[in-house]
Write a protein that holds these residues in place. Structure first.
Motif, PDB file in Angstrom:
ATOM      1  N   GLY A   1       0.772  -1.241   0.000  1.00 26.66           N
ATOM      2  CA  GLY A   1       0.000   0.000   0.000  1.00 26.66           C
ATOM      3  C   GLY A   1       0.800   1.285   0.000  1.00 26.66           C
ATOM      4  N   ALA A   2       2.136   1.204   0.082  1.00 26.01           N
ATOM      5  CA  ALA A   2       2.947   2.423   0.007  1.00 26.01           C
ATOM      6  C   ALA A   2       2.822   3.021  -1.391  1.00 26.01           C
ATOM      7  N   ARG A   3       3.055   4.329  -1.497  1.00 23.98           N
ATOM      8  CA  ARG A   3       2.907   5.006  -2.783  1.00 23.98           C
ATOM      9  C   ARG A   3       4.229   5.371  -3.430  1.00 23.98           C
ATOM     10  N   ALA A   4       5.351   5.228  -2.699  1.00 23.66           N
ATOM     11  CA  ALA A   4       6.605   5.693  -3.293  1.00 23.66           C
ATOM     12  C   ALA A   4       7.828   5.088  -2.623  1.00 23.66           C
ATOM     13  N   TYR A   5       8.893   4.989  -3.414  1.00 20.18           N
ATOM     14  CA  TYR A   5      10.243   4.736  -2.922  1.00 20.18           C
ATOM     15  C   TYR A   5      11.075   5.916  -3.403  1.00 20.18           C
ATOM     16  N   LEU A   6      11.527   6.740  -2.467  1.00 22.55           N
ATOM     17  CA  LEU A   6      12.259   7.949  -2.813  1.00 22.55           C
ATOM     18  C   LEU A   6      13.691   7.879  -2.295  1.00 22.55           C
ATOM     19  N   SER A   7      14.619   8.349  -3.107  1.00 25.95           N
ATOM     20  CA  SER A   7      16.015   8.414  -2.692  1.00 25.95           C
ATOM     21  C   SER A   7      16.197   9.530  -1.670  1.00 25.95           C
ATOM     22  N   LYS A   8      17.030   9.286  -0.664  1.00 31.43           N
ATOM     23  CA  LYS A   8      17.314  10.326   0.326  1.00 31.43           C
ATOM     24  C   LYS A   8      18.187  11.421  -0.276  1.00 31.43           C
TER      25      LYS A   8
END
Length: 223
Positions: free
Chosen positions: A100-107
């Motif tokens: 259900g997560a909407r994103a994988y974002l780089s730090k």
């Protein structure tokens, strides 16, 4: 006037949190409503605030990212979750998306892309930072969702069209307006599609649409 997007930042590094907050507070459409540094604080703050977007460091999700995401979404179903991760391998196979997560974002994301991502995530879009794009593509043929759910052959063209629009973050009302059908008809299509694909909710349907390449290449969820 556009509604303000309420954001909670959860990260173990205070300096990083301060940096994100400074970036986001410069944009009037985004409001940082809380900061968390421990995993046990996240659900508590979610229940108290019900933020629109939760930015959470992957290390705070524990060993099972999917379990963490499910726990948060059960308590705060309206909250969109974005996993923050340092550049490197995605060891969980993007299981957070299925949960259900909407994103994988780089730090290492730029301030401009961070703001853009939050706006898109809050509207329901799935976002993958470019640094993780190849891993995401490589995982398409091995993801458990590809193996555990039907191929989608029984899904009609209209149902697929509705699912694709959901993956783009559109509401039932927006879909109904664009397709010249009633909201009840949209709901019926969604219900039928979820049943055919053995999925539980719109978030899983969005991920399914991406994994099975129902979305055109130029519309894939990469910044």
């Amino acid at each position: 006037m556009t509604d303000v997007i309420k954001v909670v930042i959860a990260d173990s590094e205070e300096v990083f949190v301060q940096g994100l907050e400074k970036i986001l507070t410069e944009h009037p459409q985004i409001q940082v409503v809380s900061r968390c540094h421990k995993s046990e604080e996240i659900v508590q703050e979610g229940r108290r605030i019900h933020p629109d977007v939760l930015l959470v460091e992957d290390e705070l999700t524990g060993e099972e990212t999917a379990s963490f995401v499910k726990s948060v979404t059960e308590d705060c179903p309206e909250t969109k979750i974005a996993i923050l991760k340092r550049q490197g391998e995605i060891n969980d196979g993007f299981s957070g998306l299925k949960a259900g997560a909407r994103a994988y974002l780089s730090k290492n994301i730029s301030p401009e892309d961070l703001v853009k991502s939050i706006e898109l995530i809050s509207s329901g879009r799935i976002i993958i930072s470019p640094v993780f794009a190849q891993q995401f593509t490589d995982s398409l043929n091995t993801r458990t969702m590809m193996e555990e759910h039907p191929s989608g052959e029984e899904v009609t063209q209209r149902e697929r069209e509705v699912a694709t629009m959901i993956a783009h973050g559109k509401t039932n009302r927006e879909i109904a307006t664009e397709l010249y059908i009633s909201e009840n008809t949209v709901k019926m299509h969604v219900k039928n599609t979820l049943g055919k694909l053995e999925l539980k909710n719109r978030q899983q349907l969005s991920v399914y649409a991406v994994l099975h390449e129902w979305i055109r290449q130029e519309d894939k969820p990469h910044l």
